[in-house]
Motif scaffolding. Sequence first.
Motif, PDB file in Angstrom:
ATOM      1  N   HIS A  47       0.828  -1.209   0.000  1.00  0.00           N
ATOM      2  CA  HIS A  47       0.000   0.000   0.000  1.00  0.00           C
ATOM      3  C   HIS A  47       0.862   1.260   0.000  1.00  0.00           C
ATOM      4  CE1 HIS A  47       0.626  -0.649   4.346  1.00  0.00           C
ATOM      5  NE2 HIS A  47       0.341   0.634   4.520  1.00  0.00           N
ATOM      6  N   ARG A  48       2.014   1.202   0.631  1.00  0.00           N
ATOM      7  CA  ARG A  48       2.920   2.358   0.617  1.00  0.00           C
ATOM      8  C   ARG A  48       3.492   2.562  -0.789  1.00  0.00           C
ATOM      9  NH1 ARG A  48       4.657   4.451   5.420  1.00  0.00           N
ATOM     10  NH2 ARG A  48       6.682   4.993   4.549  1.00  0.00           N
ATOM     11  N   PHE A  49       3.825   1.469  -1.477  1.00  0.00           N
ATOM     12  CA  PHE A  49       4.321   1.569  -2.843  1.00  0.00           C
ATOM     13  C   PHE A  49       3.256   2.218  -3.728  1.00  0.00           C
ATOM     14  CE2 PHE A  49       4.567   0.069  -7.179  1.00  0.00           C
ATOM     15  CZ  PHE A  49       5.890   0.328  -7.509  1.00  0.00           C
ATOM     16  N   ALA A  50       2.007   1.743  -3.639  1.00  0.00           N
ATOM     17  CA  ALA A  50       0.920   2.276  -4.462  1.00  0.00           C
ATOM     18  C   ALA A  50       0.725   3.768  -4.199  1.00  0.00           C
ATOM     19  CB  ALA A  50      -0.371   1.513  -4.191  1.00  0.00           C
ATOM     20  N   TYR A  51       0.748   4.152  -2.943  1.00  0.00           N
ATOM     21  CA  TYR A  51       0.554   5.561  -2.579  1.00  0.00           C
ATOM     22  C   TYR A  51       1.681   6.412  -3.161  1.00  0.00           C
ATOM     23  CZ  TYR A  51      -0.623   9.615   0.317  1.00  0.00           C
ATOM     24  OH  TYR A  51      -0.987  10.864   0.755  1.00  0.00           O
ATOM     25  N   MET A  52       2.917   5.969  -2.980  1.00  0.00           N
ATOM     26  CA  MET A  52       4.051   6.744  -3.479  1.00  0.00           C
ATOM     27  C   MET A  52       4.067   6.789  -5.010  1.00  0.00           C
ATOM     28  SD  MET A  52       7.113   5.910  -0.763  1.00  0.00           S
ATOM     29  CE  MET A  52       7.057   4.151  -0.951  1.00  0.00           C
TER      30      MET A  52
END
Length: 142
Positions: A47-52
Motif C-alpha cells: 500500500h505504501r508503494f501504491a501511494y508513493m
Amino acid sequence: MDIAESVLARFWSKVTLDPTGCLIWTAGRSVYGYGRFFWNGHSGAAHRFAYMALVGDIPAGLSLDHLCRVRHCVRPDHLEAVTPRENTLRGENHVADQARRTHCPRGHAYTPANTRLKNGKRECRTCHNQARRDKRAASKSA
C-alpha cells in the motif's frame, strides 16, 4: 518517485478489484495482513508503494491509514497520511477502544475534574475515592 514501467506492471498484476471498490493485493502478505512487494532492492508494504507511485511521497512522520479498514487494500484514495497516534486511535484495537470511552465502568463521566492518570491509564476519581472510603471503613470495623 521514478518507477520503471516493468515494476509498475509487475505490481498491478498482483492486484484485483473487489465488489467494495478496494484494490486487493493478491500476492504475499505480512503476518499482520498487509501486502508485501519487492522493489528497488527491498521488500516493503504494497500500500505504501501504491501511494508513493500514484500520489507522491508520504510526508515525514506520517503513516498511512486504511480508511476502508482492509489491510491488503492498495487503493490510494482508500489511504490517508496521518500521524501514528491518529492512525492508532482510528483503529480497532484496545488502545482506540479505551480512548473512545467517555465513562468509567460504573457510569461516571471521564471529565478533567473526575479523571486521574495512574501508570498512563485513566482512573475515575469518584470510584477511586469510594474504594478508599470503603477500605478505611473496613479497617475500622475489623
